[in-house]
Design a protein around this motif. Structure first.
Motif, PDB file in Angstrom:
ATOM      1  N   PRO A   1      28.506  18.814 -35.745  1.00 50.70           N
ATOM      2  CA  PRO A   1      29.801  18.600 -35.088  1.00 50.70           C
ATOM      3  C   PRO A   1      29.688  18.005 -33.692  1.00 50.70           C
ATOM      4  O   PRO A   1      30.517  17.186 -33.288  1.00 50.70           O
ATOM      5  N   ASP A   2      28.679  18.426 -32.922  1.00 52.92           N
ATOM      6  CA  ASP A   2      28.493  17.910 -31.566  1.00 52.92           C
ATOM      7  C   ASP A   2      27.812  16.548 -31.646  1.00 52.92           C
ATOM      8  O   ASP A   2      26.670  16.448 -32.109  1.00 52.92           O
ATOM      9  N   PRO A   3      28.482  15.484 -31.208  1.00 60.65           N
ATOM     10  CA  PRO A   3      27.885  14.143 -31.314  1.00 60.65           C
ATOM     11  C   PRO A   3      26.611  13.978 -30.497  1.00 60.65           C
ATOM     12  O   PRO A   3      25.853  13.024 -30.721  1.00 60.65           O
ATOM     13  N   THR A   4      26.351  14.885 -29.567  1.00 64.85           N
ATOM     14  CA  THR A   4      25.113  14.798 -28.793  1.00 64.85           C
ATOM     15  C   THR A   4      23.919  15.386 -29.540  1.00 64.85           C
ATOM     16  O   THR A   4      22.775  15.235 -29.105  1.00 64.85           O
ATOM     17  N   ASP A   5      24.171  16.079 -30.656  1.00 55.99           N
ATOM     18  CA  ASP A   5      23.090  16.542 -31.527  1.00 55.99           C
ATOM     19  C   ASP A   5      22.832  15.443 -32.543  1.00 55.99           C
ATOM     20  O   ASP A   5      23.681  15.168 -33.393  1.00 55.99           O
ATOM     21  N   PRO A   6      21.684  14.774 -32.488  1.00 56.01           N
ATOM     22  CA  PRO A   6      21.453  13.607 -33.354  1.00 56.01           C
ATOM     23  C   PRO A   6      21.363  13.983 -34.818  1.00 56.01           C
ATOM     24  O   PRO A   6      20.958  15.101 -35.172  1.00 56.01           O
ATOM     25  N   PRO A   7      21.751  13.058 -35.709  1.00 56.87           N
ATOM     26  CA  PRO A   7      21.564  13.282 -37.145  1.00 56.87           C
ATOM     27  C   PRO A   7      20.092  13.572 -37.438  1.00 56.87           C
ATOM     28  O   PRO A   7      19.201  13.169 -36.680  1.00 56.87           O
ATOM     29  N   MET A   8      19.854  14.250 -38.548  1.00 60.89           N
ATOM     30  CA  MET A   8      18.496  14.700 -38.859  1.00 60.89           C
ATOM     31  C   MET A   8      18.183  14.404 -40.322  1.00 60.89           C
ATOM     32  O   MET A   8      19.037  14.543 -41.201  1.00 60.89           O
ATOM     33  N   ALA A   9      16.950  13.999 -40.566  1.00 61.33           N
ATOM     34  CA  ALA A   9      16.433  13.837 -41.922  1.00 61.33           C
ATOM     35  C   ALA A   9      15.243  14.778 -42.077  1.00 61.33           C
ATOM     36  O   ALA A   9      14.366  14.815 -41.213  1.00 61.33           O
ATOM     37  N   VAL A  10      15.236  15.550 -43.153  1.00 60.62           N
ATOM     38  CA  VAL A  10      14.125  16.454 -43.436  1.00 60.62           C
ATOM     39  C   VAL A  10      13.547  16.060 -44.786  1.00 60.62           C
ATOM     40  O   VAL A  10      14.265  16.003 -45.790  1.00 60.62           O
TER      41      VAL A  10
ATOM     42  N   LEU B   1       8.965  17.703 -43.197  1.00 59.69           N
ATOM     43  CA  LEU B   1       8.868  16.814 -42.048  1.00 59.69           C
ATOM     44  C   LEU B   1      10.262  16.561 -41.486  1.00 59.69           C
ATOM     45  O   LEU B   1      11.147  16.084 -42.196  1.00 59.69           O
ATOM     46  N   VAL B   2      10.453  16.900 -40.225  1.00 54.07           N
ATOM     47  CA  VAL B   2      11.761  16.784 -39.582  1.00 54.07           C
ATOM     48  C   VAL B   2      11.800  15.519 -38.728  1.00 54.07           C
ATOM     49  O   VAL B   2      10.938  15.306 -37.869  1.00 54.07           O
ATOM     50  N   HIS B   3      12.807  14.671 -38.964  1.00 53.36           N
ATOM     51  CA  HIS B   3      12.968  13.434 -38.210  1.00 53.36           C
ATOM     52  C   HIS B   3      14.322  13.429 -37.502  1.00 53.36           C
ATOM     53  O   HIS B   3      15.352  13.693 -38.130  1.00 53.36           O
ATOM     54  N   THR B   4      14.302  13.110 -36.218  1.00 53.98           N
ATOM     55  CA  THR B   4      15.549  12.894 -35.485  1.00 53.98           C
ATOM     56  C   THR B   4      15.563  11.520 -34.810  1.00 53.98           C
ATOM     57  O   THR B   4      16.582  11.132 -34.245  1.00 53.98           O
ATOM     58  N   GLU B   5      14.430  10.807 -34.872  1.00 56.01           N
ATOM     59  CA  GLU B   5      14.391   9.467 -34.304  1.00 56.01           C
ATOM     60  C   GLU B   5      15.345   8.569 -35.101  1.00 56.01           C
ATOM     61  O   GLU B   5      15.344   8.574 -36.325  1.00 56.01           O
ATOM     62  N   SER B   6      16.139   7.792 -34.385  1.00 50.71           N
ATOM     63  CA  SER B   6      17.190   7.002 -35.023  1.00 50.71           C
ATOM     64  C   SER B   6      16.648   6.088 -36.121  1.00 50.71           C
ATOM     65  O   SER B   6      17.227   5.993 -37.209  1.00 50.71           O
ATOM     66  N   ALA B   7      15.516   5.430 -35.858  1.00 46.68           N
ATOM     67  CA  ALA B   7      14.973   4.489 -36.841  1.00 46.68           C
ATOM     68  C   ALA B   7      14.542   5.205 -38.118  1.00 46.68           C
ATOM     69  O   ALA B   7      14.786   4.714 -39.226  1.00 46.68           O
TER      70      ALA B   7
ATOM     71  N   VAL C   1      15.587   8.232 -39.251  1.00 51.47           N
ATOM     72  CA  VAL C   1      16.759   8.779 -39.949  1.00 51.47           C
ATOM     73  C   VAL C   1      17.496   7.664 -40.684  1.00 51.47           C
ATOM     74  O   VAL C   1      17.926   7.835 -41.829  1.00 51.47           O
ATOM     75  N   SER C   2      17.618   6.506 -40.040  1.00 46.28           N
ATOM     76  CA  SER C   2      18.319   5.379 -40.667  1.00 46.28           C
ATOM     77  C   SER C   2      17.633   4.940 -41.953  1.00 46.28           C
ATOM     78  O   SER C   2      18.299   4.535 -42.916  1.00 46.28           O
ATOM     79  N   ARG C   3      16.303   5.006 -41.993  1.00 44.55           N
ATOM     80  CA  ARG C   3      15.578   4.637 -43.212  1.00 44.55           C
ATOM     81  C   ARG C   3      15.995   5.530 -44.376  1.00 44.55           C
ATOM     82  O   ARG C   3      16.237   5.049 -45.489  1.00 44.55           O
ATOM     83  N   TYR C   4      16.103   6.819 -44.110  1.00 48.45           N
ATOM     84  CA  TYR C   4      16.461   7.744 -45.181  1.00 48.45           C
ATOM     85  C   TYR C   4      17.943   7.653 -45.526  1.00 48.45           C
ATOM     86  O   TYR C   4      18.327   7.851 -46.683  1.00 48.45           O
ATOM     87  N   VAL C   5      18.763   7.354 -44.548  1.00 50.68           N
ATOM     88  CA  VAL C   5      20.186   7.143 -44.836  1.00 50.68           C
ATOM     89  C   VAL C   5      20.345   5.954 -45.778  1.00 50.68           C
ATOM     90  O   VAL C   5      21.114   6.017 -46.745  1.00 50.68           O
ATOM     91  N   ARG C   6      19.615   4.881 -45.517  1.00 48.27           N
ATOM     92  CA  ARG C   6      19.695   3.699 -46.383  1.00 48.27           C
ATOM     93  C   ARG C   6      19.201   4.037 -47.793  1.00 48.27           C
ATOM     94  O   ARG C   6      19.815   3.623 -48.786  1.00 48.27           O
TER      95      ARG C   6
END
Length: 288
Positions: A229-238, A246-252, A254-259
């Motif tokens: 909910p808080d936009p300052t907490d970055p999206p996360m990929a696990v 493996l926990v990822h919060t780096e934008s690049a 996370v974007s790979r897994y979103v794609r």
């Protein structure tokens, strides 16, 4: 509540940035706050629950004041919170504790499962069957009864009235090739159908064995996408592996897994088509 795990990672990044901005080494900071270098390292890597008094001491040493001081203290308070999973300790398994923590503060949860069943959607019988398989392979790092109980608690937490939007894509392979007894699997599939019919925030899509081209390499491991909910907490990929998550919060990253997720979602059946396939898999003979 806000996920303490998410806030510990946010606190770690903030403290490290403040220290580096002051041109101070972690070793020097540890001397000034009278703590070990290891303690500072674990705090800056989100490996421990913060002590509020120690955080305030660090902020004083780094000359942090005003709004920034208030912001860091609020983050530290959230990071120090305990959740229902803490009462289970390691008895529920460390990996499940991680997911329970992250889920507690999530706004959306999206999952892809190439060969397994989503944890929070498992029936107790299915979970017990998987536990027996795990026990046959090696010593398990959890107490079976507590793991099963905690998994039901996770389900209740995610499906609470103000809980997150939940979506899972399950490969058809997971429905057709399985190691649990057939009657357990059939009941599990019926449970998935019932959940989607009863819970409007839950969506289950099946990736068929012969989909059209997705335009992307298929993911090889289960993975999970979280927003908060808080936009300052970055999206996360696990990303789930055999030995660890493996926990990822780096934008690049996370974007790979979103794609990847968006590609499998595009190739998946619709919700109605998925329910039909689940029903067929649950009753392949067509018997009443």
């Amino acid at each position: 509540m806000t996920s303490p795990f998410v806030r510990r990672r946010r606190l770690a990044a903030e403290l490290r940035a403040l220290r580096e901005h002051r041109g101070m080494t972690a070793g020097r900071l540890s001397q000034l706050i009278h703590q070990s270098r290891m303690k500072v390292s674990r705090l800056e890597n989100a490996h421990i629950r913060p002590d509020l008094a120690e955080i305030i001491k660090i902020l004083d040493v780094l000359d942090v004041t005003g709004d920034k001081w208030n912001q860091i203290v609020r983050i530290a308070c959230d990071a120090a919170e305990k959740g229902w999973w803490d009462a289970y300790g390691d008895a529920m398994g460390p990996r499940q504790r991680l997911y329970a923590d992250i889920e507690s503060g999530a706004k959306t949860i999206r999952e892809y499962h190439p060969s397994g069943m989503p944890g929070i959607l498992q029936t107790p019988e299915f979970t017990w069957a998987m536990i027996e398989l795990a026990k046959a392979e090696s010593q398990v790092p959890f107490v079976p009864e507590r793991l099963v109980a905690a998994r039901l608690e996770r389900r209740r937490a995610v499906l609470r009235t103000d809980g997150p939007v939940y979506e899972a894509v399950i490969d058809e392979l997971a429905l057709r090739r399985y190691a649990v007894p057939p009657e357990v699997m059939r009941a599990q599939l019926r449970h998935l159908i019932a959940t989607t019919e009863q819970e409007p925030r839950v969506s289950i899509r099946v990736l068929p064995l012969q989909p059209g081209p997705s335009g992307s390499l298929p993911p090889q491991s289960p993975f999970y996408l979280f927003t908060f909910p808080d936009p300052t907490d970055p999206p996360m990929a696990v990303v789930e592996t055999v030995a660890a998550d493996l926990v990822h919060t780096e934008s690049a990253e996370v974007s790979r897994y979103v794609r990847r997720y968006e590609h499998v979602l595009k190739a998946a059946l619709t919700e109605d088509e998925s329910r039909t396939l689940l029903a067929d898999a649950a009753d392949p003979t067509g018997s009443p």
